[in-house]
Design an enzyme around this catalytic site. Structure first.
Site, short mmCIF file in Angstrom:
data_model
loop_
_atom_site.label_atom_id
_atom_site.label_comp_id
_atom_site.label_asym_id
_atom_site.label_seq_id
_atom_site.Cartn_x
_atom_site.Cartn_y
_atom_site.Cartn_z
N GLY A 114 -4.42 -4.37 5.91
CA GLY A 114 -3.42 -4.14 6.96
C GLY A 114 -3.66 -2.83 7.67
O GLY A 114 -4.38 -1.96 7.16
N LYS A 138 -10.19 -7.06 7.53
CA LYS A 138 -9.18 -6.80 8.56
C LYS A 138 -9.75 -7.38 9.84
O LYS A 138 -10.80 -6.92 10.30
CB LYS A 138 -8.95 -5.29 8.73
CG LYS A 138 -8.34 -4.61 7.51
CD LYS A 138 -8.14 -3.13 7.73
CE LYS A 138 -7.55 -2.48 6.48
NZ LYS A 138 -7.50 -0.99 6.59
N GLU A 152 -11.07 0.97 -3.67
CA GLU A 152 -11.40 0.65 -2.28
C GLU A 152 -11.99 1.86 -1.58
O GLU A 152 -11.44 2.96 -1.64
CB GLU A 152 -10.11 0.19 -1.58
CG GLU A 152 -10.28 -0.26 -0.14
CD GLU A 152 -8.96 -0.75 0.48
OE1 GLU A 152 -8.00 -1.03 -0.28
OE2 GLU A 152 -8.88 -0.84 1.71
N ASP A 204 -13.90 -1.40 2.75
CA ASP A 204 -12.98 -1.59 3.87
C ASP A 204 -13.69 -1.04 5.12
O ASP A 204 -14.40 -1.78 5.83
CB ASP A 204 -11.65 -0.86 3.56
CG ASP A 204 -10.66 -0.83 4.70
OD1 ASP A 204 -10.98 -1.32 5.81
OD2 ASP A 204 -9.54 -0.30 4.53
N SER A 230 0.85 -1.19 0.00
CA SER A 230 0.00 0.00 0.00
C SER A 230 0.89 1.24 0.00
O SER A 230 1.68 1.43 0.92
CB SER A 230 -0.89 -0.04 1.25
OG SER A 230 -1.65 1.15 1.37
N ASP A 264 -7.10 3.25 -3.31
CA ASP A 264 -7.84 3.31 -2.03
C ASP A 264 -8.05 4.78 -1.67
O ASP A 264 -7.08 5.53 -1.49
CB ASP A 264 -7.04 2.60 -0.93
CG ASP A 264 -7.80 2.48 0.38
OD1 ASP A 264 -8.95 2.99 0.48
OD2 ASP A 264 -7.26 1.87 1.34
N LYS A 279 -1.09 -0.97 -4.36
CA LYS A 279 -2.27 -0.15 -4.03
C LYS A 279 -1.82 1.29 -3.86
O LYS A 279 -0.84 1.57 -3.17
CB LYS A 279 -2.90 -0.70 -2.74
CG LYS A 279 -3.93 0.20 -2.07
CD LYS A 279 -4.71 -0.59 -1.05
CE LYS A 279 -4.75 0.11 0.29
NZ LYS A 279 -5.54 -0.66 1.29
N LYS A 315 -2.86 5.14 -2.71
CA LYS A 315 -3.81 6.00 -2.00
C LYS A 315 -4.15 7.19 -2.88
O LYS A 315 -3.27 7.78 -3.52
CB LYS A 315 -3.18 6.48 -0.68
CG LYS A 315 -2.94 5.37 0.33
CD LYS A 315 -4.25 4.84 0.90
CE LYS A 315 -3.99 3.80 1.98
NZ LYS A 315 -5.24 3.27 2.58
O1 OSB Z 1 -7.23 1.89 4.33
O2 OSB Z 1 -6.25 0.04 4.13
C1 OSB Z 1 -6.32 1.16 4.65
C2 OSB Z 1 -3.27 1.77 6.88
C3 OSB Z 1 -3.86 2.35 7.97
C4 OSB Z 1 -5.22 2.57 7.96
C5 OSB Z 1 -5.99 2.20 6.84
C6 OSB Z 1 -5.39 1.60 5.75
C7 OSB Z 1 -4.00 1.41 5.75
C8 OSB Z 1 -3.26 0.86 4.63
C9 OSB Z 1 -1.91 0.24 4.93
O3 OSB Z 1 -3.61 0.93 3.48
C10 OSB Z 1 -1.93 -1.24 4.81
C11 OSB Z 1 -0.69 -1.88 5.39
O4 OSB Z 1 -0.69 -2.19 6.61
O5 OSB Z 1 0.28 -2.07 4.66
MG MG Z 2 -8.46 0.79 2.98
#
Ligand code: OSB
Ligand code: MG
Length: 367
Positions: free
Chosen positions: A290, A262, A213, A238, A135, A188, A161, A163
């Site tokens: 995660g 999760k 996402e 999510d 991510s 995401d 992924k 953001k």
């Molecule tokens: O939206 O998936 C998410 C991290 C913190 C809070 C929300 C998200 C995330 C990540 C990181 O996308 C995922 C990771 O732990 O590598």
């Molecule tokens: Mg997410």
């Protein structure tokens, strides 16, 4: 297998890289570790609550409060063989899934160790390696983003992924697609859009993304269904899916075609498995998300991701993607887009207890 003792610890861990999502960024994690002890065995888990109530209402502080004031005192002396049942006396506590999940998940580790089997086996996992992705946080410039993505591709991740947020979305993703034509990308938004942005979001369809996402509000199932009806790109939820009831609503309305599971967000492994089973019956994929976990939370995630319905790569990256040094050994690694599922008893990795103790800034014990 009576739970004799519980210890909750908080330890700060600094991320190797500032991580930014649409709601804000962070450099440091306040890691909460829970240990449940019985008959000479220990079960470990990580509570994944964030530092701020942005991704979810739970925070490090609310989890500490709910665990120490309400949950942990109630579970001492109870049978831990059926992990989900350990929480029966605190069913009256509403919400706080991440706090509750940490107790349930430590009990799963303990139950697996008591049987001498891996957590993956205990959960019904079927795979020895799982596909994993990475991510990538928001970056101020396309140049920095491309450089980071290039690095992760070289590390061998099975998908990347990205953001996104308004102003850092379609053009940015189109640039990435042009530079990396064959990479499996997804985006995401962490709830940064509304249905008024449907025209913008429809432009995603030209970019060949695996999914988008959580584009819309964390609590809006209806608008996600309206959006999914107007775009080809699969919507993955999510933040919205915090229970089996949420999943039933999303499936009934058509709010998504994919779910990011999760275990912390949904209250533990038992609910995660039922979500997995329901999605599998529907013929829809799930993958394991995660929360910037230490190696303890990562071990739990990789065990869950070994279940057969977790067919898409998870946000389960190598220890060194997050930390200079992890608190477990061996550290988690990625090769050819895959991560090995530990096979030793329970979570199957060793904890660096001395280091954990030296990093601990507060500790609460029960029993
Ligand atoms: O939206 O998936 C998410 C991290 C913190 C809070 C929300 C998200 C995330 C990540 C990181 O996308 C995922 C990771 O732990 O590598
Ligand atoms: Mg997410």
């Amino acid at each position: 297998m009576k739970i004799e003792r519980a210890v909750l610890r908080e330890l700060p861990l600094r991320l190797r890289e500032f991580f930014e999502i649409s709601s804000g960024g962070q450099q440091d994690r306040r890691i909460l570790l829970l240990t449940l002890a019985t008959d000479g065995l220990e079960g470990w888990s990580e509570c994944v609550a964030g530092e701020h109530p942005s991704y979810a209402y739970e925070t490090t502080e609310t989890a500490w409060h709910v665990l120490t004031e309400y949950i942990l005192p109630e579970i001492i002396g109870r049978e831990g063989d059926v992990p989900e049942k350990l929480l029966d006396p605190v069913r009256w506590v509403r919400g706080h899934q991440m706090a509750k999940a940490s107790v349930e998940m430590a009990a799963w580790d303990l139950a697996a160790r008591a049987e001498g089997i891996s957590l993956s086996q205990k959960l019904g996992g079927e795979r020895e390696v799982v596909p994993v992705g990475v991510s990538v946080g928001l970056k101020p410039t396309d140049e920095e983003l491309h450089e980071q993505v290039q690095g992760y591709i070289e590390d061998g991740y099975a998908r990347v992924k990205i953001k996104i947020k308004p102003g850092r979305d379609i053009e940015m993703l189109a640039g990435l697609r042009e530079r990396f034509p064959d990479i499996a990308f997804m985006a995401d938004a962490n709830s940064a859009y509304s249905l008024a942005d449907v025209d913008k979001l429809r432009e995603l369809d030209a970019l060949g993304l695996m999914m988008i996402e959580q584009p819309l509000s964390y609590n809006d199932f209806l608008d996600h269904a309206r959006l999914q009806a107007q775009i080809e790109t699969p919507v993955c939820l999510d933040e919205s899916i915090k229970s089996e009831g949420d999943l039933a609503l999303a499936l009934h309305l058509g709010s998504c075609r994919i779910v990011n599971v999760k275990p912390g967000r949904v209250g533990g492994f038992a609910v995660s498995r039922r979500i997995h089973d329901t999605m599998r019956l529907e013929g829809l994929p799930v993958w394991c998300g995660g929360m910037l976990e230490s190696g303890v939370g990562r071990a739990h995630n990789v065990a869950l991701a070994s279940l057969p319905g977790f067919t898409l790569p998870g946000d389960i990256s190598a220890s060194r993607r997050y930390w200079e040094r992890d608190i477990v050994s061996p550290e988690f690694e990625v090769a050819d887009g895959m991560m090995k599922v530990p096979r030793g008893p329970g979570i199957g990795v060793d904890l660096d207890i001395e280091r954990i103790q030296s990093l601990t800034v507060r500790e609460a014990s029960f029993g």
